[in-house]
Scaffold this motif. Sequence first.
Motif, short mmCIF file in Angstrom:
data_model
loop_
_atom_site.label_atom_id
_atom_site.label_comp_id
_atom_site.label_asym_id
_atom_site.label_seq_id
_atom_site.Cartn_x
_atom_site.Cartn_y
_atom_site.Cartn_z
N VAL A 185 56.45 -26.14 18.09
CA VAL A 185 55.10 -26.20 17.51
C VAL A 185 55.20 -26.27 16.00
N THR A 233 47.74 -23.59 20.78
CA THR A 233 48.29 -24.95 20.66
C THR A 233 48.74 -25.45 22.02
N ASP A 238 47.33 -29.61 20.76
CA ASP A 238 47.91 -29.78 19.43
C ASP A 238 47.33 -28.74 18.49
N LEU A 239 47.93 -28.64 17.29
CA LEU A 239 47.55 -27.59 16.35
C LEU A 239 46.13 -27.78 15.82
#
Length: 457
Positions: A185, A233, A238-239
């Motif tokens: 991540v 996440t 996704d972030l």
Amino acid sequence: MSIGFLRQAINALQLQSHGRTSHRVNQWFKWLSPGLSVKRWFFVSVGGFLLASLGLAIWIKLTPIFWILEFLRGLLGFLTDILPNYISGPLVLLCGILLLLWGQSRTVGSITEVLRPQGDEEELIDVLLAHRRLYRGPKIVVIGGGTGLSTLLRGLKTYSANITAIVTVADDGGSSGRLRQEFGVLPPGDIRNCLAALADEEKLLTELFQYRFRAGDGLTGHSFGNLFLTAMTDITGDLERAVAASSKVLAVRGQVLPATLSDVRLWAKLEDGRRIEGESSIPKAGGKIVQIGCIPENPPALPAAIKAIKEADYIIIGPGSLYTSLIPNLLVPEIADAIAAQNIPRIYICNIMTQPGETEGYTVGEHIQAIDKACGDRRLFDAVLVHKKTPSAQALIRYAQQNSHPVFLDRETVIKLGRRIVPSNILYEDETGFVRHDPQKLAKVLLKWYNGAQHGK
């Protein structure tokens, strides 16, 4: 003596009652403040009531209405026989207004009890006024990373809710670095700090997000906030989505965006020819940085970050570590291009102290030159904010032991570089001599300069 005491008690009760009444009247009149969009809806409600009453009267052929009107006419006639119309009229009008205000205040009180958290003494009207003021504040974009950015955000959020923090994702040390290696991540550490700083319940969330596990297989050293963002996440994909979802959960005032979703790794070329890779390794290398870059080269910017810059009223760069917090954001070409294209107030907040391994011996001018060089010798900001008061002797001794000193203002160099100098006293120093920017003082100076720059156009 007992009579005197009784008189004092009665006077005290009268003063207390008068104070409560004055406060309540003041709170009522606040509902008439411009910009709340309350008055118009109140009159719409009254008009709707009158229209509905007229419709009902027409529908039922006026029979009950006729007798009600006859009763009211007789009652009012009786009153005018006792009191002249210039007394009875205003008296009845006053009674009607008081009943209306009482009913409205009780309605608002009931709503407040539901919406206001238990134990929160702030009136609903004060909350609404603050909400209106904050969401009418300027659109501010702040670019940086590390603790410097979160410190600034704590102050800015009291002036505007339209804040976008664009944060570096080059961190590879500590808990963030371990999560980056183990889960693939993007590092959540700087984003975690910014989310906590912008949250409404900042103190509690900061303690929660900064909590580090001291035991547990694989948990030791990790912060709760980093694990939370890593889990989000994984859930959202996704972030960017993870941060957006976390912002809703945490009631964040503004938004926090990563500069890029690429897996960026910093490198630095030192004066002695060495090439150091990794954000956490660069300050430890102990050399003078002559060039900074990232892998992959020219990472794509997050579209939401570019959109925020294009819509901004005000752009702030810093404070934070020059080469490992600020410049990594500007190594994303689209971000540097977007900032350069903006004709709005733009300011750089220079650090108070030099940083060992990054800016040893640097002046304010050298900080500016390093940013310009990293962005292709372009001017991304018009002014530089510097602290003008020397820290205490205790702080100077403490920092000198770490080979850190106050950043010297080389005024002539800064002017030659075409930057306006904004000197201010914005330092906070604790009892141990630890120095950092004061969030409220810093935000106040920044907003004052912004307002002056706006009027000067």
